[in-house]
Design a protein around this motif. Sequence first.
Motif, PDB file in Angstrom:
ATOM      1  N   THR A 116       0.861  -1.183   0.000  1.00  0.00           N
ATOM      2  CA  THR A 116       0.000   0.000   0.000  1.00  0.00           C
ATOM      3  C   THR A 116       0.896   1.230   0.000  1.00  0.00           C
ATOM      4  O   THR A 116       1.992   1.220   0.572  1.00  0.00           O
ATOM      5  N   VAL A 117       0.430   2.285  -0.638  1.00  0.00           N
ATOM      6  CA  VAL A 117       1.207   3.519  -0.672  1.00  0.00           C
ATOM      7  C   VAL A 117       1.357   4.090   0.728  1.00  0.00           C
ATOM      8  O   VAL A 117       2.365   4.726   1.053  1.00  0.00           O
ATOM      9  N   TRP A 118       0.369   3.847   1.585  1.00  0.00           N
ATOM     10  CA  TRP A 118       0.391   4.410   2.939  1.00  0.00           C
ATOM     11  C   TRP A 118       1.481   3.784   3.807  1.00  0.00           C
ATOM     12  O   TRP A 118       2.133   4.489   4.589  1.00  0.00           O
ATOM     13  N   GLU A 119       1.683   2.485   3.674  1.00  0.00           N
ATOM     14  CA  GLU A 119       2.656   1.795   4.527  1.00  0.00           C
ATOM     15  C   GLU A 119       4.015   1.622   3.871  1.00  0.00           C
ATOM     16  O   GLU A 119       5.044   1.623   4.551  1.00  0.00           O
ATOM     17  N   ASP A 120       4.021   1.470   2.552  1.00  0.00           N
ATOM     18  CA  ASP A 120       5.254   1.079   1.875  1.00  0.00           C
ATOM     19  C   ASP A 120       5.871   2.162   1.005  1.00  0.00           C
ATOM     20  O   ASP A 120       7.009   2.024   0.557  1.00  0.00           O
ATOM     21  N   GLY A 121       5.106   3.232   0.726  1.00  0.00           N
ATOM     22  CA  GLY A 121       5.670   4.333  -0.027  1.00  0.00           C
ATOM     23  C   GLY A 121       5.848   4.025  -1.506  1.00  0.00           C
ATOM     24  O   GLY A 121       5.279   3.072  -2.038  1.00  0.00           O
ATOM     25  N   VAL A 122       6.664   4.855  -2.156  1.00  0.00           N
ATOM     26  CA  VAL A 122       6.846   4.764  -3.599  1.00  0.00           C
ATOM     27  C   VAL A 122       8.329   4.643  -3.930  1.00  0.00           C
ATOM     28  O   VAL A 122       9.188   4.776  -3.056  1.00  0.00           O
ATOM     29  N   VAL A 123       8.595   4.390  -5.205  1.00  0.00           N
ATOM     30  CA  VAL A 123       9.973   4.312  -5.700  1.00  0.00           C
ATOM     31  C   VAL A 123      10.164   5.389  -6.756  1.00  0.00           C
ATOM     32  O   VAL A 123       9.197   5.854  -7.366  1.00  0.00           O
ATOM     33  N   PRO A 124      11.386   5.815  -7.006  1.00  0.00           N
ATOM     34  CA  PRO A 124      11.609   6.811  -8.058  1.00  0.00           C
ATOM     35  C   PRO A 124      11.231   6.264  -9.424  1.00  0.00           C
ATOM     36  O   PRO A 124      11.310   5.063  -9.686  1.00  0.00           O
ATOM     37  N   GLY A 125      10.817   7.176 -10.295  1.00  0.00           N
ATOM     38  CA  GLY A 125      10.520   6.831 -11.679  1.00  0.00           C
ATOM     39  C   GLY A 125      10.892   8.012 -12.546  1.00  0.00           C
ATOM     40  O   GLY A 125      12.001   8.551 -12.428  1.00  0.00           O
ATOM     41  N   ASP A 126       9.982   8.449 -13.399  1.00  0.00           N
ATOM     42  CA  ASP A 126      10.225   9.660 -14.182  1.00  0.00           C
ATOM     43  C   ASP A 126      10.326  10.880 -13.275  1.00  0.00           C
ATOM     44  O   ASP A 126      10.917  11.902 -13.651  1.00  0.00           O
ATOM     45  N   THR A 127       9.715  10.790 -12.088  1.00  0.00           N
ATOM     46  CA  THR A 127       9.863  11.814 -11.047  1.00  0.00           C
ATOM     47  C   THR A 127      10.428  11.145  -9.803  1.00  0.00           C
ATOM     48  O   THR A 127      10.369   9.909  -9.671  1.00  0.00           O
ATOM     49  N   PRO A 128      10.967  11.911  -8.857  1.00  0.00           N
ATOM     50  CA  PRO A 128      11.615  11.292  -7.701  1.00  0.00           C
ATOM     51  C   PRO A 128      10.669  10.554  -6.764  1.00  0.00           C
ATOM     52  O   PRO A 128      11.089   9.645  -6.043  1.00  0.00           O
ATOM     53  N   GLY A 129       9.377  10.942  -6.761  1.00  0.00           N
ATOM     54  CA  GLY A 129       8.467  10.410  -5.758  1.00  0.00           C
ATOM     55  C   GLY A 129       8.605  11.170  -4.455  1.00  0.00           C
ATOM     56  O   GLY A 129       9.557  11.936  -4.256  1.00  0.00           O
ATOM     57  N   GLU A 130       7.634  10.974  -3.577  1.00  0.00           N
ATOM     58  CA  GLU A 130       7.637  11.636  -2.267  1.00  0.00           C
ATOM     59  C   GLU A 130       7.348  10.618  -1.166  1.00  0.00           C
ATOM     60  O   GLU A 130       6.601   9.657  -1.374  1.00  0.00           O
ATOM     61  N   SER A 131       7.901  10.882  -0.002  1.00  0.00           N
ATOM     62  CA  SER A 131       7.502  10.132   1.181  1.00  0.00           C
ATOM     63  C   SER A 131       6.213  10.725   1.731  1.00  0.00           C
ATOM     64  O   SER A 131       5.858  11.884   1.435  1.00  0.00           O
ATOM     65  N   ILE A 132       5.515   9.975   2.553  1.00  0.00           N
ATOM     66  CA  ILE A 132       4.292  10.493   3.158  1.00  0.00           C
ATOM     67  C   ILE A 132       4.599  11.685   4.064  1.00  0.00           C
ATOM     68  O   ILE A 132       3.799  12.612   4.181  1.00  0.00           O
ATOM     69  N   GLU A 133       5.781  11.684   4.654  1.00  0.00           N
ATOM     70  CA  GLU A 133       6.168  12.806   5.508  1.00  0.00           C
ATOM     71  C   GLU A 133       6.359  14.085   4.703  1.00  0.00           C
ATOM     72  O   GLU A 133       6.041  15.187   5.185  1.00  0.00           O
ATOM     73  N   GLN A 134       6.848  13.961   3.487  1.00  0.00           N
ATOM     74  CA  GLN A 134       6.987  15.138   2.630  1.00  0.00           C
ATOM     75  C   GLN A 134       5.626  15.696   2.234  1.00  0.00           C
ATOM     76  O   GLN A 134       5.433  16.916   2.196  1.00  0.00           O
ATOM     77  N   VAL A 135       4.676  14.818   1.937  1.00  0.00           N
ATOM     78  CA  VAL A 135       3.329  15.285   1.621  1.00  0.00           C
ATOM     79  C   VAL A 135       2.709  15.960   2.841  1.00  0.00           C
ATOM     80  O   VAL A 135       2.066  17.009   2.732  1.00  0.00           O
ATOM     81  N   ALA A 136       2.928  15.398   4.014  1.00  0.00           N
ATOM     82  CA  ALA A 136       2.395  15.993   5.246  1.00  0.00           C
ATOM     83  C   ALA A 136       2.993  17.374   5.504  1.00  0.00           C
ATOM     84  O   ALA A 136       2.304  18.276   5.996  1.00  0.00           O
ATOM     85  N   ALA A 137       4.254  17.554   5.168  1.00  0.00           N
ATOM     86  CA  ALA A 137       4.883  18.860   5.346  1.00  0.00           C
ATOM     87  C   ALA A 137       4.242  19.893   4.425  1.00  0.00           C
ATOM     88  O   ALA A 137       4.036  21.052   4.816  1.00  0.00           O
ATOM     89  N   ARG A 138       3.892  19.486   3.204  1.00  0.00           N
ATOM     90  CA  ARG A 138       3.172  20.402   2.308  1.00  0.00           C
ATOM     91  C   ARG A 138       1.802  20.748   2.871  1.00  0.00           C
ATOM     92  O   ARG A 138       1.349  21.889   2.812  1.00  0.00           O
ATOM     93  N   ALA A 139       1.133  19.735   3.419  1.00  0.00           N
ATOM     94  CA  ALA A 139      -0.189  19.967   4.013  1.00  0.00           C
ATOM     95  C   ALA A 139      -0.097  20.951   5.175  1.00  0.00           C
ATOM     96  O   ALA A 139      -0.948  21.839   5.320  1.00  0.00           O
TER      97      ALA A 139
END
Length: 211
Positions: A116-139
Motif C-alpha cells: 500500500t502507498v500508505w505503509e510502503d511508499g513509492v519508488v523513483p521513476g520519471d519523477t523522484p516520488g515523495e515520502s508520506i512525511e513530505q506530503v504531510a509537510a506540504r499539508a
Amino acid sequence: MSNDTGSPTQRPVPEGRLVLIRHGETEWSKAMKHTGTTDLDLTEHGEEAARRTAALLEEFDFALVLSSPMRRARRTAELVGLPEPDIDPHLVEWDYGGYEGRTTAEIREELGYDWTVWEDGVVPGDTPGESIEQVAARARAVIDRVMPVLKEGRDVVLVGHGHTTRILTSVWLRTEPRFGAQLELHAGSISVLGYERAFPSIQRWNQLAPR
C-alpha cells in the motif's frame, strides 16, 4: 487565571470552516490508477458531478479560495462556481514516482506482497516520488497559510486531490499522516473541517451531491 464569570480562560478557537473539495472524476481515477503529476482532464461524468456540487457550497462565504495547479482541480473549481482561485503548489497530489499511472493490484502483482502507498511508499521513476512525511509537510504549509483567515471567522476552500486531502486532514486532526488511509474520499466530494471546542474536528466528510 479566570475570566469574569469564574470559568477557566480558554484560547480563542478559530470559527471559520475549512472546506475540502476533491476534484471530479478523471479516466485514471475511474480506473483506480495512481494519478500524481500527470495532468489529466475531467471526464464528462466528472464535469457533470462538479456542477451538481455547487449546491453543497451555497451556505459558505469564502474569503480565500486555493486550488492545486493541476487541470483537474482548476476545472473542478470553475464548475462548482468558485471565484478564480489562488494556485497553491502545496496542494498537488502525492508524487508517486515509479508507481504513477499504475493500480494497486498491478503494483502488488509485481512486488509479490500486499503493498500500500500508505505503509510502503513509492519508488523513483520519471519523477523522484515523495515520502508520506513530505506530503504531510506540504499539508502543514497549507494549514499555516489559511489559519489566519479561519481565526477571523471566515471560510476557506481548498480544491485538491484524494491522497493529499486525506493527509492534510490527518495533519489538521493532529494525528499521524497514515491515519488518512482510514478516510475514504470519493472524487467530486466535499468535506468540512473545523473545531469541536478546542479540538480540531471533522464536521462533514465525503459528501456527494445528489443526482
